[in-house]
Write a protein that holds these residues in place. Structure first.
Motif, PDB file in Angstrom:
ATOM      1  N   ARG A 396       1.011  -0.960  -0.130  1.00  0.00           N
ATOM      2  CA  ARG A 396       0.087  -0.146  -0.238  1.00  0.00           C
ATOM      3  C   ARG A 396       0.926   1.267  -0.004  1.00  0.00           C
ATOM      4  NH1 ARG A 396      -3.102  -1.015   4.756  1.00  0.00           N
ATOM      5  NH2 ARG A 396      -5.271  -1.297   2.552  1.00  0.00           N
ATOM      6  N   ARG A 397       2.165   1.015   1.014  1.00  0.00           N
ATOM      7  CA  ARG A 397       2.696   2.119   1.166  1.00  0.00           C
ATOM      8  C   ARG A 397       3.925   2.885  -0.083  1.00  0.00           C
ATOM      9  NH1 ARG A 397       7.861   4.088   3.516  1.00  0.00           N
ATOM     10  NH2 ARG A 397       8.394   1.853   3.704  1.00  0.00           N
ATOM     11  N   PHE A 398       4.117   1.626  -1.172  1.00  0.00           N
ATOM     12  CA  PHE A 398       4.498   1.952  -2.216  1.00  0.00           C
ATOM     13  C   PHE A 398       3.925   1.694  -2.994  1.00  0.00           C
ATOM     14  CE2 PHE A 398       8.210  -0.126   0.740  1.00  0.00           C
ATOM     15  CZ  PHE A 398       8.808   1.020   0.484  1.00  0.00           C
ATOM     16  N   GLY A 399       2.729   1.938  -2.731  1.00  0.00           N
ATOM     17  CA  GLY A 399       1.737   2.174  -4.372  1.00  0.00           C
ATOM     18  C   GLY A 399       1.698   0.630  -4.853  1.00  0.00           C
ATOM     19  N   ALA A 400       1.975   0.002  -5.120  1.00  0.00           N
ATOM     20  CA  ALA A 400       1.446  -1.566  -5.413  1.00  0.00           C
ATOM     21  C   ALA A 400       1.017  -1.558  -6.875  1.00  0.00           C
ATOM     22  CB  ALA A 400       2.007  -3.062  -5.467  1.00  0.00           C
ATOM     23  N   GLU A 401       0.698  -1.721  -7.160  1.00  0.00           N
ATOM     24  CA  GLU A 401      -0.936  -2.551  -8.853  1.00  0.00           C
ATOM     25  C   GLU A 401      -0.239  -3.607  -8.792  1.00  0.00           C
ATOM     26  OE1 GLU A 401      -0.285   0.149 -12.923  1.00  0.00           O
ATOM     27  OE2 GLU A 401       2.003   0.284 -11.935  1.00  0.00           O
ATOM     28  N   GLY A 402       0.386  -4.619  -8.339  1.00  0.00           N
ATOM     29  CA  GLY A 402      -0.170  -5.604  -7.983  1.00  0.00           C
ATOM     30  C   GLY A 402       0.712  -6.783  -7.239  1.00  0.00           C
ATOM     31  N   VAL A 433      -2.794 -10.944  -7.853  1.00  0.00           N
ATOM     32  CA  VAL A 433      -2.240 -11.292  -7.277  1.00  0.00           C
ATOM     33  C   VAL A 433      -1.989 -12.635  -7.860  1.00  0.00           C
ATOM     34  CG1 VAL A 433      -0.723 -12.804  -5.086  1.00  0.00           C
ATOM     35  CG2 VAL A 433      -2.740 -11.301  -4.737  1.00  0.00           C
ATOM     36  N   LEU A 434      -0.249 -12.809  -8.684  1.00  0.00           N
ATOM     37  CA  LEU A 434       0.508 -14.554  -9.116  1.00  0.00           C
ATOM     38  C   LEU A 434       1.169 -14.595  -8.112  1.00  0.00           C
ATOM     39  CD1 LEU A 434       0.725 -15.934 -11.498  1.00  0.00           C
ATOM     40  CD2 LEU A 434       3.395 -13.832 -12.095  1.00  0.00           C
ATOM     41  N   SER A 435       1.145 -16.233  -7.773  1.00  0.00           N
ATOM     42  CA  SER A 435       2.104 -16.531  -6.996  1.00  0.00           C
ATOM     43  C   SER A 435       2.754 -18.358  -7.833  1.00  0.00           C
ATOM     44  CB  SER A 435       1.312 -17.388  -5.676  1.00  0.00           C
ATOM     45  OG  SER A 435       0.043 -18.157  -6.044  1.00  0.00           O
ATOM     46  N   PHE A 436       3.254 -18.584  -7.802  1.00  0.00           N
ATOM     47  CA  PHE A 436       4.038 -19.582  -8.763  1.00  0.00           C
ATOM     48  C   PHE A 436       5.082 -20.437  -7.811  1.00  0.00           C
ATOM     49  CE2 PHE A 436       5.257 -15.803 -10.421  1.00  0.00           C
ATOM     50  CZ  PHE A 436       6.590 -15.929 -10.523  1.00  0.00           C
ATOM     51  N   ASP A 437       5.326 -21.386  -8.557  1.00  0.00           N
ATOM     52  CA  ASP A 437       6.388 -22.114  -6.942  1.00  0.00           C
ATOM     53  C   ASP A 437       7.518 -22.003  -8.445  1.00  0.00           C
ATOM     54  OD1 ASP A 437       5.365 -22.800  -4.865  1.00  0.00           O
ATOM     55  OD2 ASP A 437       5.734 -24.570  -4.934  1.00  0.00           O
ATOM     56  N   VAL A 438       9.197 -21.306  -7.980  1.00  0.00           N
ATOM     57  CA  VAL A 438      10.022 -21.523  -9.056  1.00  0.00           C
ATOM     58  C   VAL A 438      10.427 -22.496  -9.682  1.00  0.00           C
ATOM     59  CG1 VAL A 438      11.788 -19.962  -9.609  1.00  0.00           C
ATOM     60  CG2 VAL A 438      10.003 -18.687  -8.699  1.00  0.00           C
ATOM     61  N   PRO A 439      10.431 -23.580 -10.266  1.00  0.00           N
ATOM     62  CA  PRO A 439      11.665 -24.389 -10.349  1.00  0.00           C
ATOM     63  C   PRO A 439      12.169 -24.379 -11.092  1.00  0.00           C
ATOM     64  CG  PRO A 439      10.122 -24.190 -13.042  1.00  0.00           C
ATOM     65  CD  PRO A 439       9.485 -22.283 -11.902  1.00  0.00           C
ATOM     66  N   PHE A 440      13.897 -25.230 -10.960  1.00  0.00           N
ATOM     67  CA  PHE A 440      15.272 -25.328 -11.256  1.00  0.00           C
ATOM     68  C   PHE A 440      14.906 -25.462 -13.021  1.00  0.00           C
ATOM     69  CE2 PHE A 440      19.327 -27.613 -11.537  1.00  0.00           C
ATOM     70  CZ  PHE A 440      20.253 -26.537 -11.546  1.00  0.00           C
ATOM     71  N   PHE A 456       0.197 -12.228 -16.160  1.00  0.00           N
ATOM     72  CA  PHE A 456      -0.202 -11.035 -14.910  1.00  0.00           C
ATOM     73  C   PHE A 456       0.224  -9.606 -15.737  1.00  0.00           C
ATOM     74  CE2 PHE A 456       1.440  -9.322 -11.346  1.00  0.00           C
ATOM     75  CZ  PHE A 456       0.294  -9.670 -10.392  1.00  0.00           C
ATOM     76  N   MET A 457       1.287  -9.413 -16.279  1.00  0.00           N
ATOM     77  CA  MET A 457       1.312  -8.073 -16.843  1.00  0.00           C
ATOM     78  C   MET A 457       0.522  -7.455 -17.281  1.00  0.00           C
ATOM     79  SD  MET A 457       4.307  -7.673 -15.091  1.00  0.00           S
ATOM     80  CE  MET A 457       3.977  -5.935 -15.023  1.00  0.00           C
TER      81      MET A 457
END
Lengths: 470, 358
Positions: A396-402, A433-440, A456-457
């Motif tokens: 909120r403080r930094f004005g995030a859009e996502g 919100v976008l959430s995902f696990d980062v694969p190797f 998402f973008m």
């Protein structure tokens, strides 16, 4: 201004003033470390070939400082210095251990990045041979590194924080002891949430983070930290005085204050003056000073200078009005941050589970008490809800859009954090919100993750247009 | 199903029915000094049960599927308000691992359960024991304040004595090796939920009716076995294999309770419970290994059977060391309470029987 490749940095190296190169030295032995990302890539961190970098000398110094840590640790051993491996607390132990003269402290946890930067599963394969397989998060690479000793010399002592920690690293630390490493175990107290049910405990609040905690937990943490001090005295064969501890606190406060200021400058700007990857590296300096506290201050000062200069000139590596994204949990794959920026985004806020390390330590109490209080701000030791609250407040403080939450497969906290953060961000901020696990994914970005980030973008951009239209 | 097993399950059902009339404080870890709950006038009930695919599935709606199935079924059962979980008044939540700690938060925050979190230290120092005691004392005071109760040491003391008596009987039966694995398992679970008074007699009656003569004996180690998690035990039993269960749903829940002085206040109850045999989560955990070694030396089993829960990093990562250290045939099993899990276990146990020459 644009970002440049590792090879372009290599081509510019001859043009860098000798005086600047000479200033980039670390202890012990006043070793010069200013080499290009290209050179560090050729030494084994292949991913550096694929990244693009901020073109300032301050950023070059940052990259070189981070990737030369291995050299510092081996040089320190050659000079007869003590080497301590802190594990899990992410910010508390080094304040105490750096009070030991002629010693360096590194975080074994940070080896979790090594396989991704090297684009080789070598450390993971070694860890698997010793019992730590794919069911654990990438932090198991720390076990592999303890076996191979390719990234650091054998530590004189490993200082392992358990209790309120993730299960995977608790398991890894036990296996590290099992291979014969000397380990001092200490208990990290759980930070219970203040609730109407908890009527008899005395709750306090941290001074800067304003986190509620039980005073009994802080007292216990102080006792545990005092135990670490005593163990270090045994190992070093000297008494660690209050004065020595105070000097260490002063150095870490200098680092913490700079990281805090840098985050404020960069993340609050409409066009951030520094890219996300450089900021991620800078933030991690806060936890252990990258094995050289004094040089850390110089590196951070350089970044602060360039950030201020760019802000005053309205100059930035980003185009006009990049999409503002808050990033929670550091991505093991650094190229994802770059992908975000290529897609028109900029990181304007982070919660990499080290946010307690940005808050200055109190100076009106003993160092042990100050570190104990600071540890009460650690997101790991509390609830997912507390971490979500912190993320919501900062976004909120930094004005995030996502908000992007990059999870780590096998990490015990990620399985809970993701839902808690997503829910609270959507409920209280109404943000995607976008959430995902980062694969190797050595050598390339995972296609599935790339598609998710692209989509998402697009959502964030559409949303901005809709909001503007309305 | 053997008559003894049926009798024990019947007794469990009867005890469950009685719980409807009591104020229940539920918990999961055997390191909770249950006597202090009894001292509050509440009924301590250790709920390691209702581990069904349905509960696991429901839990997966609220947390990710890569959460430990024990935690997921706990969340699922509370969410579904089914079985004993629906009768619980308060939860004493021992933070034994990261999944459980965070799962307890879900129980309280998302599902509205009355949860009292207590840190169970992983380290085993006197400072850790004292901190644990302070956590238990604080929790008892909070419960007193919230429920207008008053702690009575006499009640706690009596519970402790009765529990120790039942524990001694059960321990002797478990080490005697003449009771079927499923029956023994049910006995341990009965002790988890029943009033301990007079249980020793019931245990001894049940044991005397057993005629099991094992062809081989294995030590069973690993994470907790839920009441319903009997597939491995049934298969071993069919093969004529006796089981000495060392887990915290076996002898691990008794060893601290069977001897020593009777504690005299809340803190000493907590320290006594804290001094139970160390779990694999202890740091360092060499005592947990030593304990297995002592049982191997005493009982000379033919093999080790290691059963852990999916996503339990703390047990899972120790399989290799256990195999290397003890040099006995080792069967590693993993349970997740999902459909299909049972068949997988059966196939593996069948293959292992050949190793044992059966």
């Amino acid at each position: 201004m644009s970002k440049i490749t590792a090879q372009q940095w290599e081509q510019r190296m001859d043009a860098i003033p000798e005086g600047f190169k000479a200033r980039c030295t670390t202890q012990p032995g006043a070793v010069r470390y200013l080499k290009s990302p290209y050179e560090y890539a050729c030494r084994g961190d292949d991913m550096l070939h694929r990244l693009r970098y901020d073109d300032s000398l301050a950023a070059l110094r940052l990259w070189a400082f981070i990737f030369s840590e291995k050299d510092r640790l081996f040089a320190a051993r050659d000079h007869g210095w003590r080497i301590f491996a802190a594990m899990k607390d992410l910010g508390s132990v080094p304040v105490i251990s750096y009070a030991v003269p002629r010693s360096l402290t590194f975080y074994a946890d940070e080896l979790w990045w090594a396989p991704c930067f090297a684009e080789r599963p070598h450390l993971l394969e070694v860890a698997a041979r010793y019992g730590a397989g794919e069911e654990l998060c990438y932090v198991r690479a720390a076990l592999g590194a303890m076996v191979t000793l390719e990234y650091f010399p054998r530590p004189d002592l490993c200082i392992a924080g358990v209790g309120a920690c993730c299960d995977d690293f608790s398991a890894v630390m036990q296996l590290i002891e099992a291979i014969g490493m000397p380990v001092h175990w200490w208990e990290m107290p759980v930070r219970h949430e203040r609730s109407a049910l908890m009527r008899t405990g005395q709750f306090m609040r941290t001074r800067i983070g304003r986190t509620a905690y039980l005073e009994s937990a802080r007292r216990f943490a102080a006792g545990q930290l005092a135990g670490i001090r005593a163990r270090l005295e045994d190992i070093a064969g000297l008494r660690i005085t209050e004065r020595m501890l105070d000097a260490s606190r002063t150095r870490f406060n200098a680092i913490r204050a700079r990281v805090y200021a840098l985050r404020e400058l960069v993340y609050s700007a409409e066009r951030p003056p520094l890219p996300g990857l450089e900021m991620m590296l800078a933030e991690f300096i806060a936890i252990h000073a990258c094995s050289d506290p004094d040089e850390s201050v110089a590196v951070l000062d350089g970044l602060l200078d360039i950030a201020r200069a760019r802000l005053s000139l309205d100059s930035s590596p980003f185009g006009p009005r990049p999409v503002r994204v808050f990033w929670a949990t550091p991505s093991t794959d650094a190229t994802l941050v770059q992908l975000l920026e290529d897609l028109g985004g900029a990181i304007t806020g982070t919660e990499y589970m080290i946010s307690h390390a940005f808050y200055e330590l109190a100076t009106d109490v003993s160092v042990i008490d100050a570190v104990a209080e600071s540890s009460m701000d650690d997101p790991m030791t509390g609830s997912a809800r507390m971490r979500a609250r912190r993320i919501v407040a900062e976004a909120r403080r930094f004005g995030a859009e996502g908000v992007i939450i990059s999870g780590i497969s096998g990490a015990s906290h990620c399985a809970f954090d993701e839902a808690a953060i997503s829910h609270m961000v959507r409920e209280e901020l109404g943000l995607p919100v976008l959430s995902f696990d980062v694969p190797f994914s050595p050598g390339r970005i995972n296609q599935q993750v790339q598609t998710k980030m692209e989509a998402f973008m697009e959502v964030l951009k559409d949303r901005r247009m809709t909001t503007a239209g309305a | 199903m053997s008559p003894a097993y049926a009798a024990c399950l019947e007794r469990i059902e009867a005890e469950r029915a009685l719980l409807r009339h009591e104020r229940i404080a539920a918990y999961h870890c055997s390191a909770l000094p249950q006597a202090v709950i009894a001292g509050l006038g509440m009924r301590p009930v250790r709920l390691i049960c209702s581990a069904t695919p349905q509960a696991a599935h429901e839990g997966s709606r609220l947390v990710r599927p890569d959460v430990c199935p024990l935690v997921r079924t706990l969340i699922g059962n509370v969410s579904l308000r089914q079985g004993l979980h629906a009768l619980v008044d308060i939860w004493i939540g021992l933070c034994t691992c990261d999944h459980m700690r965070r799962g307890l938060d879900v129980l309280g925050d998302t599902l509205g359960a009355e949860v009292y979190p207590v840190q169970l230290p992983a380290t085993r120092t006197p400072e850790a024991a004292a901190y644990y005691a302070s956590e238990v004392v604080r929790t008892v005071r909070d419960i007193e304040a919230n429920h207008s109760l008053s702690y009575d040491e006499t009640l706690a003391r009596q519970w402790h004595i009765d529990y120790a008596t039942a524990s001694r009987a059960l321990r002797a039966i478990a080490l005697g090796g003449r009771v079927r694995p499923t029956v023994l398992h049910a006995m341990f679970h009965l002790l988890c939920i029943a009033r301990p008074e007079g249980l020793d007699e019931f245990f001894n009656q049940l044991a005397s009716s057993e005629t099991f003569c094992p062809r081989r004996t294995v030590l069973m180690i690993g994470g907790p076995l839920a009441l319903e998690d009997t597939t491995a035990l049934e298969e071993l039993e069919l093969l004529g294999i006796g089981v000495v269960p060392l887990q915290c749903t076996g002898l691990g829940m008794l060893d601290a309770a069977t001897g020593g002085l009777v504690p005299s206040d809340i803190a000493s109850h907590a320290v006594t419970a804290f001094s139970r045999p160390p779990c694999i989560r202890a740091r360092p955990n060499d005592e947990a290994f030593d304990r297995i070694g002592h049982y191997i030396a005493d009982l000379k089993p033919d093999a080790l059977v290691f059963q852990s829960l999916t996503w339990c990093d703390l047990w899972h990562t120790e399989r290799q060391r256990i195999g290397e250290r003890f040099g006995l045939p080792l069967l590693c099993l993993e349970a997740d309470y999902a459909e299909g899990c049972a068949e997988r276990l059966r196939v593996r146990i069948d293959a292992f029987s050949e190793v044992l020459g059966l």
